[in-house]
Every structure is written in C-alpha cells, then in structure tokens.
Design a protein around this motif. Structure first.
Motif, PDB file in Angstrom:
ATOM      1  N   CYS A  36      -3.378   7.921  -7.161  1.00 49.63           N
ATOM      2  CA  CYS A  36      -2.622   6.772  -6.302  1.00 49.63           C
ATOM      3  C   CYS A  36      -2.529   5.798  -6.140  1.00 49.63           C
ATOM      4  CB  CYS A  36      -3.124   6.551  -4.841  1.00 49.63           C
ATOM      5  SG  CYS A  36      -3.518   8.284  -3.714  1.00 49.63           S
ATOM      6  N   ILE A  40       1.768   4.241  -6.673  1.00 50.44           N
ATOM      7  CA  ILE A  40       2.554   2.856  -5.733  1.00 50.44           C
ATOM      8  C   ILE A  40       3.059   2.168  -6.628  1.00 50.44           C
ATOM      9  CG2 ILE A  40       1.637   1.344  -4.497  1.00 50.44           C
ATOM     10  CD1 ILE A  40      -0.164   3.388  -2.801  1.00 50.44           C
ATOM     11  N   ARG A  44       6.500   0.355  -7.309  1.00 45.66           N
ATOM     12  CA  ARG A  44       6.194  -1.249  -6.969  1.00 45.66           C
ATOM     13  C   ARG A  44       6.679  -1.816  -8.034  1.00 45.66           C
ATOM     14  NH1 ARG A  44       2.776  -4.007  -3.351  1.00 45.66           N
ATOM     15  NH2 ARG A  44       2.846  -2.618  -1.751  1.00 45.66           N
ATOM     16  N   GLY A  58       2.787  -6.951  -0.189  1.00 46.10           N
ATOM     17  CA  GLY A  58       1.131  -5.891   0.252  1.00 46.10           C
ATOM     18  C   GLY A  58       0.705  -6.334  -1.023  1.00 46.10           C
ATOM     19  N   SER A  59      -0.478  -5.230  -0.503  1.00 40.69           N
ATOM     20  CA  SER A  59      -1.741  -4.649  -2.086  1.00 40.69           C
ATOM     21  C   SER A  59      -1.740  -4.084  -2.734  1.00 40.69           C
ATOM     22  CB  SER A  59      -3.165  -5.438  -1.320  1.00 40.69           C
ATOM     23  OG  SER A  59      -3.493  -5.567  -2.450  1.00 40.69           O
ATOM     24  N   VAL A  60      -0.897  -3.458  -3.304  1.00 47.97           N
ATOM     25  CA  VAL A  60      -1.057  -2.175  -4.314  1.00 47.97           C
ATOM     26  C   VAL A  60      -2.031  -1.243  -4.360  1.00 47.97           C
ATOM     27  CG1 VAL A  60      -0.823  -0.893  -5.969  1.00 47.97           C
ATOM     28  CG2 VAL A  60       0.432  -3.200  -5.871  1.00 47.97           C
ATOM     29  N   GLU A  62      -4.773  -2.387  -1.195  1.00 51.83           N
ATOM     30  CA  GLU A  62      -5.113  -1.248   0.198  1.00 51.83           C
ATOM     31  C   GLU A  62      -4.003  -0.114  -0.148  1.00 51.83           C
ATOM     32  OE1 GLU A  62      -7.459  -2.618   1.652  1.00 51.83           O
ATOM     33  OE2 GLU A  62      -8.082  -4.070   0.658  1.00 51.83           O
ATOM     34  N   GLU A  63      -3.063  -0.517  -0.348  1.00 52.20           N
ATOM     35  CA  GLU A  63      -1.652   0.896  -0.169  1.00 52.20           C
ATOM     36  C   GLU A  63      -2.540   1.683  -0.604  1.00 52.20           C
ATOM     37  OE1 GLU A  63       2.857   2.040  -0.469  1.00 52.20           O
ATOM     38  OE2 GLU A  63       2.384   0.091  -0.659  1.00 52.20           O
ATOM     39  N   ALA A  66      -5.840   3.290   0.740  1.00 52.29           N
ATOM     40  CA  ALA A  66      -5.231   3.819   1.807  1.00 52.29           C
ATOM     41  C   ALA A  66      -4.676   5.738   2.659  1.00 52.29           C
ATOM     42  CB  ALA A  66      -4.140   2.828   3.212  1.00 52.29           C
ATOM     43  N   SER A  67      -3.399   5.356   1.052  1.00 50.77           N
ATOM     44  CA  SER A  67      -2.934   6.690   0.859  1.00 50.77           C
ATOM     45  C   SER A  67      -3.924   8.028   0.572  1.00 50.77           C
ATOM     46  CB  SER A  67      -2.132   6.611   0.003  1.00 50.77           C
ATOM     47  OG  SER A  67      -2.544   5.846  -1.905  1.00 50.77           O
TER      48      SER A  67
END
Length: 78
Positions: A36, A40, A44, A58-60, A62-63, A66-67
C-alpha cells in the motif's frame, strides 16, 4: 461443589483464538503495508509531476496504514 474447569477451558480457548487472530492480523499487516505504501507513493509522485495541480495533502504513511487496515478488514470479515 461447583467446578469451573470446563468454563475455564472455554475461556482459555477463546482467548487463544483471539490472540491467534491478532497475531495473524499483525503478520498480514506487515505484508500488506509496504504494498500500500509503494502504491500510494507512486500515485503521489505521479500527481506531483502531472499537468494538474500537483499538491498532495496528508501523510503517505497514514494513508497507507488506513488502506492496509481496510484491506485486511475485508480478509477477516469475509
């Protein structure tokens, strides 16, 4: 005299089952998170160098986290 050995065994087996699930979730997370994160990060990078507005918010990390949790949620609730 009331014996609780059967109930204790049931409680212990449920506890061990939940601990096994948690351990499996952690192991799968460590496999899915890098995938992930790379996906991401590539998205980006492509948005930064594209002709559109190149702002990514946003933070890579954190994304990706979450994914990864979202993907693993499907695996554990299926």
């Amino acid at each position: 005299m009331v014996s609780t050995t059967h109930q204790d065994q049931v409680v212990r087996s449920r506890y061990q089952e939940r601990e096994a699930d948690r351990l499996m979730m952690k192991r799968l997370f460590f496999l899915v998170f890098p995938i992930c994160f790379i996906a991401i990060a590539l998205v980006r990078i492509s948005t930064v160098f594209s002709a559109r507005d190149g702002r990514a918010e946003g933070s890579v990390f954190e994304e990706a986290k979450a994914s990864a949790y979202a993907a693993l949620g499907y695996a554990f609730h299926a």
